[in-house]
Design a protein around this motif. Structure first.
Motif, PDB file in Angstrom:
ATOM      1  N   SER A 236      87.480  -3.398  -4.930  1.00  0.00           N
ATOM      2  CA  SER A 236      88.685  -2.601  -4.807  1.00  0.00           C
ATOM      3  C   SER A 236      88.786  -2.046  -3.394  1.00  0.00           C
ATOM      4  CB  SER A 236      88.632  -1.459  -5.822  1.00  0.00           C
ATOM      5  OG  SER A 236      89.627  -0.519  -5.516  1.00  0.00           O
ATOM      6  N   LEU A 237      89.960  -2.203  -2.812  1.00  0.00           N
ATOM      7  CA  LEU A 237      90.177  -1.763  -1.457  1.00  0.00           C
ATOM      8  C   LEU A 237      91.443  -0.936  -1.417  1.00  0.00           C
ATOM      9  CD1 LEU A 237      88.548  -2.350   1.032  1.00  0.00           C
ATOM     10  CD2 LEU A 237      89.964  -4.368   1.452  1.00  0.00           C
ATOM     11  N   SER A 238      91.347   0.229  -0.815  1.00  0.00           N
ATOM     12  CA  SER A 238      92.531   1.058  -0.675  1.00  0.00           C
ATOM     13  C   SER A 238      92.740   1.321   0.807  1.00  0.00           C
ATOM     14  CB  SER A 238      92.309   2.369  -1.425  1.00  0.00           C
ATOM     15  OG  SER A 238      93.403   3.202  -1.198  1.00  0.00           O
ATOM     16  N   LEU A 239      93.854   0.832   1.336  1.00  0.00           N
ATOM     17  CA  LEU A 239      94.033   0.824   2.782  1.00  0.00           C
ATOM     18  C   LEU A 239      95.011   1.882   3.273  1.00  0.00           C
ATOM     19  CD1 LEU A 239      94.087  -3.033   3.283  1.00  0.00           C
ATOM     20  CD2 LEU A 239      92.222  -1.472   3.753  1.00  0.00           C
ATOM     21  N   SER A 240      95.665   2.585   2.352  1.00  0.00           N
ATOM     22  CA  SER A 240      96.548   3.685   2.739  1.00  0.00           C
ATOM     23  C   SER A 240      97.458   3.342   3.916  1.00  0.00           C
ATOM     24  CB  SER A 240      95.730   4.920   3.111  1.00  0.00           C
ATOM     25  OG  SER A 240      94.954   5.303   2.039  1.00  0.00           O
ATOM     26  N   GLY A 241      98.249   2.348   3.746  1.00  0.00           N
ATOM     27  CA  GLY A 241      99.245   2.051   4.772  1.00  0.00           C
ATOM     28  C   GLY A 241      98.703   1.266   5.941  1.00  0.00           C
ATOM     29  N   SER A 262      91.362  -5.021  -7.292  1.00  0.00           N
ATOM     30  CA  SER A 262      92.350  -3.971  -7.087  1.00  0.00           C
ATOM     31  C   SER A 262      92.650  -3.817  -5.593  1.00  0.00           C
ATOM     32  CB  SER A 262      91.797  -2.657  -7.647  1.00  0.00           C
ATOM     33  OG  SER A 262      92.572  -1.574  -7.186  1.00  0.00           O
ATOM     34  N   LEU A 263      93.920  -3.732  -5.267  1.00  0.00           N
ATOM     35  CA  LEU A 263      94.324  -3.552  -3.878  1.00  0.00           C
ATOM     36  C   LEU A 263      95.390  -2.477  -3.818  1.00  0.00           C
ATOM     37  CD1 LEU A 263      94.305  -4.496  -0.908  1.00  0.00           C
ATOM     38  CD2 LEU A 263      96.020  -6.187  -1.506  1.00  0.00           C
ATOM     39  N   LYS A 285      91.970 -13.027  -7.856  1.00  0.00           N
ATOM     40  CA  LYS A 285      91.463 -12.264  -9.012  1.00  0.00           C
ATOM     41  C   LYS A 285      92.207 -10.959  -9.221  1.00  0.00           C
ATOM     42  CE  LYS A 285      86.606 -13.619  -8.966  1.00  0.00           C
ATOM     43  NZ  LYS A 285      85.292 -13.072  -8.620  1.00  0.00           N
ATOM     44  N   LEU A 286      93.175 -10.685  -8.372  1.00  0.00           N
ATOM     45  CA  LEU A 286      93.810  -9.368  -8.370  1.00  0.00           C
ATOM     46  C   LEU A 286      94.374  -8.996  -9.743  1.00  0.00           C
ATOM     47  CD1 LEU A 286      94.108  -7.379  -6.038  1.00  0.00           C
ATOM     48  CD2 LEU A 286      96.509  -8.028  -5.900  1.00  0.00           C
ATOM     49  N   LEU A 289      97.734  -3.898  -8.275  1.00  0.00           N
ATOM     50  CA  LEU A 289      98.265  -3.832  -6.915  1.00  0.00           C
ATOM     51  C   LEU A 289      99.159  -2.620  -6.800  1.00  0.00           C
ATOM     52  CD1 LEU A 289      98.877  -5.159  -4.108  1.00  0.00           C
ATOM     53  CD2 LEU A 289     100.758  -6.355  -5.226  1.00  0.00           C
ATOM     54  N   ARG A 290      98.884  -1.787  -5.809  1.00  0.00           N
ATOM     55  CA  ARG A 290      99.762  -0.632  -5.575  1.00  0.00           C
ATOM     56  C   ARG A 290     100.341  -0.738  -4.189  1.00  0.00           C
ATOM     57  NH1 ARG A 290      97.410   5.196  -6.215  1.00  0.00           N
ATOM     58  NH2 ARG A 290      99.363   5.871  -5.281  1.00  0.00           N
ATOM     59  N   VAL A 291     101.669  -0.737  -4.116  1.00  0.00           N
ATOM     60  CA  VAL A 291     102.308  -0.862  -2.807  1.00  0.00           C
ATOM     61  C   VAL A 291     103.232   0.330  -2.598  1.00  0.00           C
ATOM     62  CG1 VAL A 291     103.739  -2.292  -1.349  1.00  0.00           C
ATOM     63  CG2 VAL A 291     102.179  -3.347  -2.972  1.00  0.00           C
TER      64      VAL A 291
END
Lengths: 291, 166
Positions: A236-241, A262-263, A285-286, A289-291
């Protein structure tokens, strides 16, 4: 059955761990309600304003004072959108010898000193989740208050805090917690330092970053993705913009993204949509997804 | 070298002492090796304080339940049983309907057999956690002492305030 000994009921209750099951059983009778109250390990209060004050005082009187008195074996506390004061955190830190998990979600009213009490005194803390919360007077002292002997952390989320962080203390903490699976750092942790942190936590499963600058040299992006790639279990990676960062390192992300379940991107700037879609084609595998 | 002691010690195995447990519900009797029965702290206390006669009466426990208790004690008195064996045997003993389990947990509590109390409680917890609370009331013979208003209030707390956490 005229009388069922309460000590047996207590024993049975001790094996019922799910809040939903406990809620259901507390409807059986007032005695059972009481038993639940006395033997709970975790309390989640999702919306205190939905609760008439006199009910909350009856059930968990005076917040933590009541919890401390009636639920000495409490291990887990999740508070959402609540006013939480430093004395409350101080009381939590000293009242529950087996305390494992604190989540303050969208909470306010406390300072980094209150958090320091938790980090300094909860010896078995496994989860500290401060998502969407703010701490006053924050100069990172809470992070530096984890004792040298402390090694039990499994997840740490301080992405929303605004204060500084002592990077050496963060690195040392990460290095001595072999079970750390979930790490979400705030803006005070520069992109340049992240590879060094990740190097100390190859077991990481979830990573969240809050990149501050939008124009960092591409070399540091590459080093970051190279470091993420070495975290073999990352899911899971959360890149915050920070999609621009991802897009500038196509080579490395194609090694990472196929593993992601999770992305979390938060925002996709116009003009980057195509690059974003191209990136998603790597994510076989996603699931989220949160955009 | 010193010679063997003159007085030959009684080398033959000592006669195994047994106790007879008698269910006072249906007068069924069970002859049990003492070391098996002594896993019950209650019986041990009786024996230690010389309160136990040849037959130990066990009130409020039926022969059927007493047989299960003795089976448990026998398994756990066997020094060669592995942890895995015991786990399997325990699972077999508690693979019963909820009413039998409740009799069993009461018996384990009365006879003070900690391990049996624990495995039975665990099994009961697993069996009741998904039941509607009305059924749980019936099983435990609990009277509903909530007024409809009180019950609704507790329910509302769950719906809005304490819900949603695993």
């Amino acid at each position: 059955m005229p009388h069922f000994p309460e000590e047996i009921l207590e024993q049975i209750f001790s094996y019922i761990t799910h809040c939903r099951d406990r809620n259901a059983l507390s409807l059986v009778s007032k005695t059972w309600y009481d038993l639940d109250r006395r033997t709970r390990h975790s309390v989640f209060i999702g919306n205190c304003y939905a609760l008439a004050p006199e009910r909350s005082i009856k059930r968990f009187p005076n917040w933590v004072v009541g919890l401390a008195r009636d639920c000495p074996d409490l291990r887990e506390l999740r508070l959402k959108r609540m006013l939480v004061s430093d004395p409350t955190l101080l009381l939590i830190s000293g009242s529950f010898p087996n305390f494992r998990s604190l989540a303050l979600i969208g909470c306010h009213g406390f300072s980094a000193d209150g958090l320091s009490a938790i980090t300094a005194k909860c010896r078995f803390l496994e989860h500290l989740d401060l998502q969407e919360s703010e701490a006053g007077n924050d100069s990172g002292q809470w992070l530096s208050s984890f004792p040298e002997s402390f090694t039990s952390l499994i997840s740490l989320n301080f992405g929303s805090l605004r204060g500084a962080v002592n990077l050496d203390d963060l690195m040392s903490l990460v290095a001595r917690c072999p079970n750390l699976k979930n790490l979400r750092v705030n803006k005070a942790v520069p992109l340049l330092t992240l590879p060094q942190i990740l190097l100390r936590a190859p077991q990481l499963v979830e990573l969240g970053i809050e990149p501050r600058a939008h124009h960092v040299d591409p070399g540091s992006h590459t080093r970051l993705y190279e470091a993420i790639r070495k975290c073999k279990s990352i899911q899971s990676l959360s890149l915050s913009g920070a999609l621009h960062i991802a897009l500038s390192c196509q080579f490395h992300i194609s090694a990472i993204f196929p593993k992601l379940i999770s992305l979390d991107i938060i925002s996709v700037m116009e003009g980057r949509i195509l690059g974003f879609i191209n990136l998603l084609t790597h994510c076989h595998k996603l699931q989220r997804l949160r955009v | 070298m010193a010679s063997a002691p003159e007085n030959e010690k009684n080398a033959s195995a000592p006669e195994k002492k047994t106790l007879t447990l008698k269910s006072m519900i249906n007068n069924e009797e069970f002859v049990v090796d003492e070391h098996v029965a002594l896993q019950s702290v209650t019986i041990k206390n009786m024996v230690d304080s010389d309160c136990a006669g040849d037959v130990i009466p066990v009130p409020t426990i039926s022969g059927e339940i007493l047989a299960l208790v003795i089976e448990y004690c026998k398994n756990h008195a066997n020094p060669s049983a592995s942890e895995d064996d015991l786990k399997k045997a325990d699972a077999g003993i508690v693979a019963k309907d909820i009413y039998t389990l409740i009799d069993l947990v009461l018996a384990a509590n009365f006879l003070d057999i900690k391990g049996l109390l624990e495995v039975t409680s665990q099994k009961i917890a697993d069996s009741i956690k998904d039941l509607p609370h009305q059924d749980v009331r019936e099983i435990f013979g609990v009277e509903n002492d909530y007024t409809p208003e009180e019950e609704a209030a507790v329910r509302a707390e769950h719906d809005w305030a304490f819900e949603g956490f695993p």
